[in-house]
Design a protein around this motif. Structure first.
Motif, PDB file in Angstrom:
ATOM      1  N   SER A  43       8.280-133.363 -32.885  1.00  0.00           N
ATOM      2  CA  SER A  43       9.336-132.987 -32.167  1.00  0.00           C
ATOM      3  C   SER A  43      10.180-131.772 -32.513  1.00  0.00           C
ATOM      4  CB  SER A  43      10.501-134.092 -31.898  1.00  0.00           C
ATOM      5  OG  SER A  43      11.035-134.500 -33.062  1.00  0.00           O
ATOM      6  N   TYR A  44      10.434-130.896 -31.668  1.00  0.00           N
ATOM      7  CA  TYR A  44      11.232-129.563 -32.255  1.00  0.00           C
ATOM      8  C   TYR A  44      11.727-128.843 -31.068  1.00  0.00           C
ATOM      9  CZ  TYR A  44       6.600-127.612 -30.640  1.00  0.00           C
ATOM     10  OH  TYR A  44       5.694-127.048 -29.760  1.00  0.00           O
ATOM     11  N   PRO A  45      13.032-128.229 -31.352  1.00  0.00           N
ATOM     12  CA  PRO A  45      13.715-127.468 -30.564  1.00  0.00           C
ATOM     13  C   PRO A  45      13.276-126.370 -29.605  1.00  0.00           C
ATOM     14  CG  PRO A  45      14.605-126.841 -32.554  1.00  0.00           C
ATOM     15  CD  PRO A  45      13.585-127.893 -32.650  1.00  0.00           C
ATOM     16  N   LEU A  46      13.656-126.217 -28.471  1.00  0.00           N
ATOM     17  CA  LEU A  46      13.164-124.882 -27.843  1.00  0.00           C
ATOM     18  C   LEU A  46      14.375-124.440 -26.899  1.00  0.00           C
ATOM     19  CD1 LEU A  46      10.380-126.505 -25.829  1.00  0.00           C
ATOM     20  CD2 LEU A  46      10.066-125.048 -27.784  1.00  0.00           C
TER      21      LEU A  46
ATOM     22  N   VAL B 299      13.067-133.147 -23.394  1.00  0.00           N
ATOM     23  CA  VAL B 299      14.493-133.825 -23.135  1.00  0.00           C
ATOM     24  C   VAL B 299      15.545-132.699 -23.471  1.00  0.00           C
ATOM     25  CG1 VAL B 299      13.664-136.135 -23.267  1.00  0.00           C
ATOM     26  CG2 VAL B 299      14.665-134.777 -25.406  1.00  0.00           C
ATOM     27  N   PRO B 300      16.653-132.795 -22.741  1.00  0.00           N
ATOM     28  CA  PRO B 300      17.792-132.043 -23.221  1.00  0.00           C
ATOM     29  C   PRO B 300      18.282-132.398 -24.593  1.00  0.00           C
ATOM     30  CG  PRO B 300      18.283-132.971 -20.970  1.00  0.00           C
ATOM     31  CD  PRO B 300      16.966-133.598 -21.546  1.00  0.00           C
ATOM     32  N   ALA B 301      18.474-131.354 -25.461  1.00  0.00           N
ATOM     33  CA  ALA B 301      19.028-131.359 -26.687  1.00  0.00           C
ATOM     34  C   ALA B 301      20.398-132.067 -26.781  1.00  0.00           C
ATOM     35  CB  ALA B 301      19.042-130.137 -27.456  1.00  0.00           C
ATOM     36  N   LEU B 302      20.650-132.600 -27.883  1.00  0.00           N
ATOM     37  CA  LEU B 302      22.115-133.227 -27.980  1.00  0.00           C
ATOM     38  C   LEU B 302      22.966-132.280 -28.615  1.00  0.00           C
ATOM     39  CD1 LEU B 302      21.500-136.944 -28.966  1.00  0.00           C
ATOM     40  CD2 LEU B 302      21.890-136.004 -26.727  1.00  0.00           C
ATOM     41  N   GLY B 303      22.312-131.269 -29.369  1.00  0.00           N
ATOM     42  CA  GLY B 303      23.057-130.232 -29.971  1.00  0.00           C
ATOM     43  C   GLY B 303      22.976-130.521 -31.710  1.00  0.00           C
ATOM     44  N   GLY B 304      22.856-129.680 -32.346  1.00  0.00           N
ATOM     45  CA  GLY B 304      22.790-129.654 -33.781  1.00  0.00           C
ATOM     46  C   GLY B 304      21.448-130.077 -34.284  1.00  0.00           C
ATOM     47  N   GLU B 305      20.376-130.099 -33.664  1.00  0.00           N
ATOM     48  CA  GLU B 305      19.152-130.738 -34.165  1.00  0.00           C
ATOM     49  C   GLU B 305      18.547-129.665 -34.901  1.00  0.00           C
ATOM     50  OE1 GLU B 305      19.295-132.748 -30.091  1.00  0.00           O
ATOM     51  OE2 GLU B 305      20.043-130.556 -30.891  1.00  0.00           O
TER      52      GLU B 305
ATOM     53  N   ILE C  39      14.379-130.342 -26.519  1.00  0.00           N
ATOM     54  CA  ILE C  39      13.799-130.934 -27.398  1.00  0.00           C
ATOM     55  C   ILE C  39      12.249-130.884 -26.798  1.00  0.00           C
ATOM     56  CG2 ILE C  39      13.082-132.786 -29.054  1.00  0.00           C
ATOM     57  CD1 ILE C  39      15.486-131.007 -29.615  1.00  0.00           C
ATOM     58  N   ASN C  40      11.251-130.483 -27.530  1.00  0.00           N
ATOM     59  CA  ASN C  40       9.661-130.688 -27.042  1.00  0.00           C
ATOM     60  C   ASN C  40       9.342-132.082 -27.767  1.00  0.00           C
ATOM     61  OD1 ASN C  40       7.131-129.557 -25.882  1.00  0.00           O
ATOM     62  ND2 ASN C  40       6.465-129.870 -28.107  1.00  0.00           N
ATOM     63  N   ILE C  41       8.596-132.871 -27.412  1.00  0.00           N
ATOM     64  CA  ILE C  41       8.116-134.178 -27.568  1.00  0.00           C
ATOM     65  C   ILE C  41       6.726-134.224 -27.524  1.00  0.00           C
ATOM     66  CG2 ILE C  41       8.092-136.571 -27.625  1.00  0.00           C
ATOM     67  CD1 ILE C  41      11.024-136.143 -26.558  1.00  0.00           C
ATOM     68  N   VAL C  42       5.850-134.503 -28.632  1.00  0.00           N
ATOM     69  CA  VAL C  42       4.318-134.764 -28.355  1.00  0.00           C
ATOM     70  C   VAL C  42       4.379-136.149 -29.207  1.00  0.00           C
ATOM     71  CG1 VAL C  42       2.004-134.284 -28.729  1.00  0.00           C
ATOM     72  CG2 VAL C  42       3.711-132.546 -28.131  1.00  0.00           C
ATOM     73  N   ALA C  43       3.922-137.186 -28.819  1.00  0.00           N
ATOM     74  CA  ALA C  43       3.586-138.407 -29.345  1.00  0.00           C
ATOM     75  C   ALA C  43       2.103-138.876 -29.123  1.00  0.00           C
ATOM     76  CB  ALA C  43       4.461-139.585 -28.454  1.00  0.00           C
ATOM     77  N   VAL C  44       1.403-138.978 -30.217  1.00  0.00           N
ATOM     78  CA  VAL C  44       0.259-139.374 -30.290  1.00  0.00           C
ATOM     79  C   VAL C  44      -0.353-140.695 -30.678  1.00  0.00           C
ATOM     80  CG1 VAL C  44      -2.062-138.722 -31.133  1.00  0.00           C
ATOM     81  CG2 VAL C  44      -0.161-136.719 -30.573  1.00  0.00           C
ATOM     82  N   GLU C  45      -1.176-141.324 -30.090  1.00  0.00           N
ATOM     83  CA  GLU C  45      -1.549-142.816 -30.598  1.00  0.00           C
ATOM     84  C   GLU C  45      -3.041-143.009 -30.323  1.00  0.00           C
ATOM     85  OE1 GLU C  45      -0.685-145.885 -27.755  1.00  0.00           O
ATOM     86  OE2 GLU C  45      -0.255-144.798 -26.077  1.00  0.00           O
ATOM     87  N   GLU C  46      -3.674-143.985 -31.293  1.00  0.00           N
ATOM     88  CA  GLU C  46      -4.914-144.295 -31.082  1.00  0.00           C
ATOM     89  C   GLU C  46      -5.376-145.383 -30.354  1.00  0.00           C
ATOM     90  OE1 GLU C  46      -6.140-145.089 -34.968  1.00  0.00           O
ATOM     91  OE2 GLU C  46      -5.757-142.950 -35.879  1.00  0.00           O
TER      92      GLU C  46
ATOM     93  N   ASP D 280       7.625-114.921 -39.855  1.00  0.00           N
ATOM     94  CA  ASP D 280       8.234-115.511 -38.394  1.00  0.00           C
ATOM     95  C   ASP D 280       7.285-116.609 -37.988  1.00  0.00           C
ATOM     96  OD1 ASP D 280      10.376-113.863 -37.824  1.00  0.00           O
ATOM     97  OD2 ASP D 280       9.147-112.236 -37.255  1.00  0.00           O
ATOM     98  N   PHE D 281       7.952-117.961 -37.922  1.00  0.00           N
ATOM     99  CA  PHE D 281       7.399-119.051 -37.353  1.00  0.00           C
ATOM    100  C   PHE D 281       8.180-119.036 -36.132  1.00  0.00           C
ATOM    101  CE2 PHE D 281       6.069-119.323 -41.840  1.00  0.00           C
ATOM    102  CZ  PHE D 281       5.065-119.771 -41.941  1.00  0.00           C
ATOM    103  N   LEU D 282       7.815-119.422 -34.945  1.00  0.00           N
ATOM    104  CA  LEU D 282       8.520-119.383 -33.825  1.00  0.00           C
ATOM    105  C   LEU D 282       8.228-120.669 -32.958  1.00  0.00           C
ATOM    106  CD1 LEU D 282       8.282-115.554 -32.546  1.00  0.00           C
ATOM    107  CD2 LEU D 282       9.949-116.694 -34.057  1.00  0.00           C
ATOM    108  N   LEU D 283       9.204-121.057 -32.363  1.00  0.00           N
ATOM    109  CA  LEU D 283       9.018-122.072 -31.503  1.00  0.00           C
ATOM    110  C   LEU D 283       9.313-121.818 -29.870  1.00  0.00           C
ATOM    111  CD1 LEU D 283      11.379-124.809 -33.687  1.00  0.00           C
ATOM    112  CD2 LEU D 283       8.978-124.400 -33.607  1.00  0.00           C
ATOM    113  N   PHE D 284       8.086-121.837 -29.094  1.00  0.00           N
ATOM    114  CA  PHE D 284       8.027-121.095 -27.835  1.00  0.00           C
ATOM    115  C   PHE D 284       8.100-122.133 -26.810  1.00  0.00           C
ATOM    116  CE2 PHE D 284       6.950-116.940 -29.050  1.00  0.00           C
ATOM    117  CZ  PHE D 284       7.315-115.969 -27.808  1.00  0.00           C
ATOM    118  N   HIS D 285       8.792-122.027 -25.612  1.00  0.00           N
ATOM    119  CA  HIS D 285       8.400-122.730 -24.581  1.00  0.00           C
ATOM    120  C   HIS D 285       7.388-121.945 -23.984  1.00  0.00           C
ATOM    121  CE1 HIS D 285       8.890-124.581 -20.675  1.00  0.00           C
ATOM    122  NE2 HIS D 285       9.815-125.260 -21.141  1.00  0.00           N
TER     123      HIS D 285
END
Length: 386
Positions: free
Chosen positions: A206-209, A184-190, A215-222, A97-102
């Motif tokens: 990014s991955y769904p919840l 952000v709200p999902a569009l469906g079908g992700e 959709i969860n988003i983490v954007a990383v920059e240097e 089980d690999f789970l995507l949790f809020h």
């Protein structure tokens, strides 16, 4: 040996609530002290991998009922949008089980479980001082008041009150990376997978919840101009868009839907040298903060919670706390080193980027199962079976 023990846990996050539940299930009288007036969490995602799932199940939870099942991890060229590597968990680890949790859903589950186990939760209790002696530990709270306990567990995160008392002050150093976090709200079908778009000096995860509704988003920059540590600094979505404007259309479309975003600097902390005294111990980020590039912060906290309670339940205290550190330290160091390596590999530049991506593409085509099995040491580890 835990029956009747009066134990305090500092912090009502993942580490604290899981530890409280694990101790109470073994007969301890547990009080959780949380400095905030309520137990809340920001809208963000967590990946709970099989090594964390086994702990949640051993604690009596049905974690899959509160999360989405992940099909895998896809590494994607951030500029072109072409897949580089697919770690296909659904194909090669169908029974894991690999789970995507809020995060809020995980906290709610652990909070309810702790209360059902008889754990007392004291909100608005910020610890100012901790004094231990041969018979117990006294906590002094901001604004007055104190409490006396047999054992105190520091699950109070990066800014732990207990850690510097055991190890002295430690100054973390800035990694040169900052992260933006949003949902952000999902569009469906992700795709129910962790999508990691990687580019020179930047990447976006990014991955769904929640059943695919978010959709969860983490954007990383240097970047170098950052001094504050913490998760809850308010960011500007427009500024975030400008920093990732050269990504592929799919990523830009996703980021364009962000209405509010938080931002934080990524700092590297040393693993604590001492995780315990005679009657105190550290768990989770208080002992070993990790960068988020292997999705193991919450999983390591869950493992800590189980091992600590197991040691205290089965050994005299003067043996239990050293045994806990001995069972955990080498593993968390290995996990942290792997997360640090991902931080480098996600952001390759120039020729190194071209060669690295070509190698991953070839490995994925000819040895997909072997690429997944490279992480067996991490995901197949079961602290509840030890």
């Amino acid at each position: 040996m835990l029956i009747g023990q009066n134990i305090a846990v500092l912090g009502a996050g993942v580490a604290g609530l899981a530890t409280a539940r694990a101790l109470a299930m073994r007969g301890a009288q547990v009080t959780v002290y949380e400095k905030s007036p309520e137990i809340t969490e920001v809208g963000a995602g967590l990946q709970i991998t099989p090594n964390g799932v086994v702990v949640l199940r051993a604690l009596g939870f049905d974690p899959a009922a509160h999360a989405m099942r992940s099909s895998g991890v896809r590494l994607i060229d951030g500029y072109m949008g072409a897949q580089i590597l697919h770690l296909d968990f659904a194909k090669y680890k169908p029974d894991s089980d690999f789970l995507l949790f809020h995060r809020a859903d995980l906290i709610d589950m652990l909070h309810e479980g702790a209360r059902e186990s008889g754990v007392r939760i004291a909100l608005s209790h910020a610890v100012e001082d901790i004094h231990g002696d041969a018979d117990g530990v006294t906590l002094n709270f901001a604004g007055g008041g104190e409490a006396r306990h047999d054992i105190v567990i520091g699950a109070d995160g990066l800014h732990s009150k207990l850690r510097p008392m055991l190890n002295g002050p430690a100054k973390p150093f800035f990694t040169g990376q900052t992260a933006w976090r949003a949902t952000v709200p999902a569009l469906g079908g992700e795709d129910a997978a962790a999508m990691v778009h990687i580019a020179a000096g930047r990447h976006v995860v990014s991955y769904p919840l929640r059943g695919g509704t978010l959709i969860n988003i983490v954007a990383v920059e240097e970047r170098e101009d950052w001094v504050e540590e913490g998760w809850h600094h308010t960011g500007d979505p427009t500024e975030m868009m400008t920093h990732f404007s050269n990504f592929c259309p799919g990523v830009k479309a996703l980021l364009s839907r962000v209405e509010s975003v938080s931002r934080w600097g990524l700092f590297r902390h040393p693993v604590a040298t001492l995780w315990h005294s005679e009657r105190t111990a550290l768990v989770g980020d208080a002992a070993h903060p990790t960068l988020p590039f292997l999705a193991q912060g919450a999983n390591m906290a869950l493992e800590d919670a189980w091992v600590l309670s197991d040691c205290i339940a089965n050994l005299p205290l003067d043996q239990a706390l050293p045994a806990y550190q001995a069972r955990r330290r080498a593993r968390v160091v290995k996990v942290i080193e792997a997360a640090n390596a991902n931080a480098r590999n996600y952001h390759l530049k120039g020729a190194s980027r071209f060669i690295g991506h070509a190698g991953l593409r070839l490995a994925g085509r000819v040895a997909g199962k072997r690429m997944v099995d490279k992480f067996a040491w991490l995901y197949d580890h079961d602290v509840t079976a030890q």
